[in-house]
Motif scaffolding. Structure first.
Motif, PDB file in Angstrom:
ATOM      1  N   ASP A  90      15.872   5.185  -0.710  1.00 14.17           N
ATOM      2  CA  ASP A  90      15.014   4.169  -1.331  1.00 14.17           C
ATOM      3  C   ASP A  90      14.997   2.916  -0.458  1.00 14.17           C
ATOM      4  OD1 ASP A  90      13.675   2.365  -2.895  1.00 14.17           O
ATOM      5  OD2 ASP A  90      15.085   2.406  -4.569  1.00 14.17           O
ATOM      6  N   HIS A 139      -5.278   6.653   8.148  1.00 15.90           N
ATOM      7  CA  HIS A 139      -3.950   6.647   7.516  1.00 15.90           C
ATOM      8  C   HIS A 139      -2.919   5.875   8.340  1.00 15.90           C
ATOM      9  CE1 HIS A 139      -5.353   9.506   4.545  1.00 15.90           C
ATOM     10  NE2 HIS A 139      -5.775  10.308   5.526  1.00 15.90           N
ATOM     11  N   ARG A 144       7.353   4.905   3.014  1.00 19.48           N
ATOM     12  CA  ARG A 144       7.531   4.157   1.770  1.00 19.48           C
ATOM     13  C   ARG A 144       7.977   2.743   2.114  1.00 19.48           C
ATOM     14  NH1 ARG A 144      11.547   7.205  -1.892  1.00 19.48           N
ATOM     15  NH2 ARG A 144      12.262   8.131   0.069  1.00 19.48           N
ATOM     16  N   PRO A 153       0.733   8.021   3.008  1.00 20.14           N
ATOM     17  CA  PRO A 153       1.547   9.235   3.169  1.00 20.14           C
ATOM     18  C   PRO A 153       2.452   9.141   4.390  1.00 20.14           C
ATOM     19  CG  PRO A 153      -0.748   9.789   2.712  1.00 20.14           C
ATOM     20  CD  PRO A 153      -0.710   8.312   2.952  1.00 20.14           C
ATOM     21  N   PRO A 197       0.819  -1.223   0.000  1.00 22.68           N
ATOM     22  CA  PRO A 197       0.000   0.000   0.000  1.00 22.68           C
ATOM     23  C   PRO A 197       0.848   1.266   0.000  1.00 22.68           C
ATOM     24  CG  PRO A 197       0.052  -0.994   2.192  1.00 22.68           C
ATOM     25  CD  PRO A 197       0.745  -1.957   1.268  1.00 22.68           C
ATOM     26  N   ARG A 198       0.234   2.330  -0.471  1.00 27.92           N
ATOM     27  CA  ARG A 198       0.883   3.639  -0.452  1.00 27.92           C
ATOM     28  C   ARG A 198       0.212   4.500   0.608  1.00 27.92           C
ATOM     29  NH1 ARG A 198       1.887   5.272  -6.842  1.00 27.92           N
ATOM     30  NH2 ARG A 198       3.193   3.447  -7.356  1.00 27.92           N
TER      31      ARG A 198
END
Length: 473
Positions: free
Chosen positions: A440, A282, A258, A255, A252-253
């Motif tokens: 990343d 969220h 990551r 906010p 899932p994305r």
């Protein structure tokens, strides 16, 4: 020189110019000092025949042949992977027929896969050059295509002088420097056609009848062994595919955070999983775990535990202790004889807070520019080990730019080191992530895996590995 040394150095049984000689040089258990009959040679004229000596001569030859085959088949039986068995077969066949080079094409009938081509004494580019010859013009191509009259070995004693061959065959032979070949089909009783092996001579030659017989017997045994390894490799591939199907199809994305995940399945299929579940307001539920055992049963248990944990996370995800307590009850009721480890974390990325609880699981590792340390979690037995599981949760706050690594203990066991050294290696790998990669989470996960599990350290251990990386903005 014994069988192992002969094969390791690709020593041919005889020089191509002497392939019609009545005796084999010493290789693979054959002693050149012992007179060995070819079973067809007649006594020399003018000399008295000695039936007893002739029988003894033949018996010595048969014993030598049996010794050779016994040594070679034992070496082949010791191979546990398809690639090692293919290389062993190709090298043993070269020693038996007296060739220095060769190639083996594995192409099971019915597109049963996997297919591959390996070479002996041939570079990758040289294999590619051979493959430019039209398939129908090659002996192995005719074997693999099942053309008529191609179920027996085929010898080409003088390729350059054989005008009946395809011109491309002679051109490639001249370019690569071989002048003769001997091709042997590979077929098993139950699996059918598997492939073909071709051995190459530097000069015009062909194997003796006795050599043909030996390599034929060996090839029949080798084909049955390859068929078993093929079936095992297909089963492993199916188990790996099933494991991937039981894991999330995507992450899932949310906010503020990551995610990236990596999974390496065990050869027989293991029970490690990872999961990421979006929750109300969220929030995010993250979990990793491992069901005990291996194979289909462990995969099925892993699927049930992961599905159960997702359901409990939706119902009471803010309380990791309650989620794992429910999971403990599910495990005891559905599979009372199985143990499992699990870790569940309730994350609020907007506030950068993480509340987690673990059941016999390894602690997460938080890493960033300024620190790399394991999160202190409470001690607890694995799920299924107690009549009722409950341990307090812990809360911590990742800093901006830090990545939290959740992993299964297969990552530590695959190192082959002691527990303390494995933890130290993991800590060092996370601390050594280059600054350019820390943005990343996928790059962080890849770097850690490469550093903790250098090439060759994670093969054949039978351990699943699951790694979930969450980078907080």
């Amino acid at each position: 020189m014994g069988v192992c040394d002969a094969m390791r150095h690709n020593t041919p049984v005889g020089k191509p110019t002497a392939m019609s000689a009545p005796h084999l040089p010493k290789v693979a258990g054959i002693d050149p000092m012992v007179p060995v009959s070819t079973h067809t040679a007649a006594p020399a004229e003018g000399l008295p025949s000695a039936p007893g000596a002739l029988i003894q001569d033949r018996l010595v030859g048969w014993v030598s042949d049996l010794t050779t085959l016994h040594e070679l088949t034992e070496r082949l039986a010791g191979t546990s992977t398809l690639d090692s068995a293919l290389h062993e077969l190709l090298a043993a066949g070269a020693a038996l027929v007296g060739a220095g080079r060769g190639l083996l094409v594995l192409e099971p009938a019915g597109a049963g896969g996997p297919s591959r081509t390996i070479g002996l004494g041939l570079a990758h580019a040289e294999l590619g050059t051979i493959e430019t010859v039209p398939r129908s013009a090659t002996a192995y191509g005719r074997f693999l295509d099942g053309l008529p009259d191609t179920d027996v070995p085929l010898a080409s004693p003088d390729i350059l002088a054989d005008t009946g061959l395809d011109p491309r065959c002679r051109e490639v032979a001249a370019r690569l420097g071989y002048a003769a070949s001997y091709a042997q089909p590979l077929a098993a009783r139950t699996a059918g056609r598997l492939g073909a092996a071709v051995w190459l001579y530097d000069e015009p030659a062909e194997p003796l009848e006795r050599q043909r017989h030996l390599v034929g017997v060996y090839a029949r045994y080798a084909a049955e062994h390859l068929a078993r390894l093929l079936e095992l490799e297909r089963a492993r591939a199916d188990a790996a595919a099933m494991a991937e199907e039981l894991l999330p199809g995507g992450l899932p994305r949310i906010p503020g955070v990551r995610l990236a995940a990596r999974h390496r399945a065990a050869p027989g299929g293991g029970g490690d999983w990872y999961d990421a579940l979006p929750l109300p307001d969220h929030a995010l539920g993250l979990s990793v775990g491992s069901a005990g055992g291996s194979g289909p049963a462990a995969l099925a248990a892993m699927g049930r535990l992961r599905a159960g944990l997702r359901a409990y996370a939706v119902l009471e995800g803010e309380d990791p202790v309650a989620v794992l307590s429910d999971l403990e009850l599910l495990l005891r009721l559905t599979e009372p004889g199985r143990a499992a480890t699990a870790l569940y974390a309730y994350c609020e990325p907007g506030r950068r807070t993480v509340v987690l609880a673990g059941a016999g699981h390894t602690p997460p590792l938080v890493t960033g520019e300024w620190r790399t340390e394991f999160v202190e979690t409470t001690l607890s037995a694995p799920l299924g080990m107690l009549s009722c599981w409950e341990a307090p949760s812990v809360e911590f706050t990742p800093r901006s730019g830090e990545t939290v690594l959740f992993y299964t203990d297969g990552l530590l066991r695959r190192t082959g080191a002691t527990t303390d050294r494995a933890f130290a290696r993991l800590h060092s790998a996370a601390a050594g992530v280059p600054k350019a990669l820390r943005q990343d989470p996928g790059a962080v996960a890849d770097h850690v895996l490469r550093a903790v599990l250098p090439e060759g350290a994670d093969r054949g251990t039978g351990e699943d590995v699951a790694l979930l990386a969450a980078r907080f903005d």
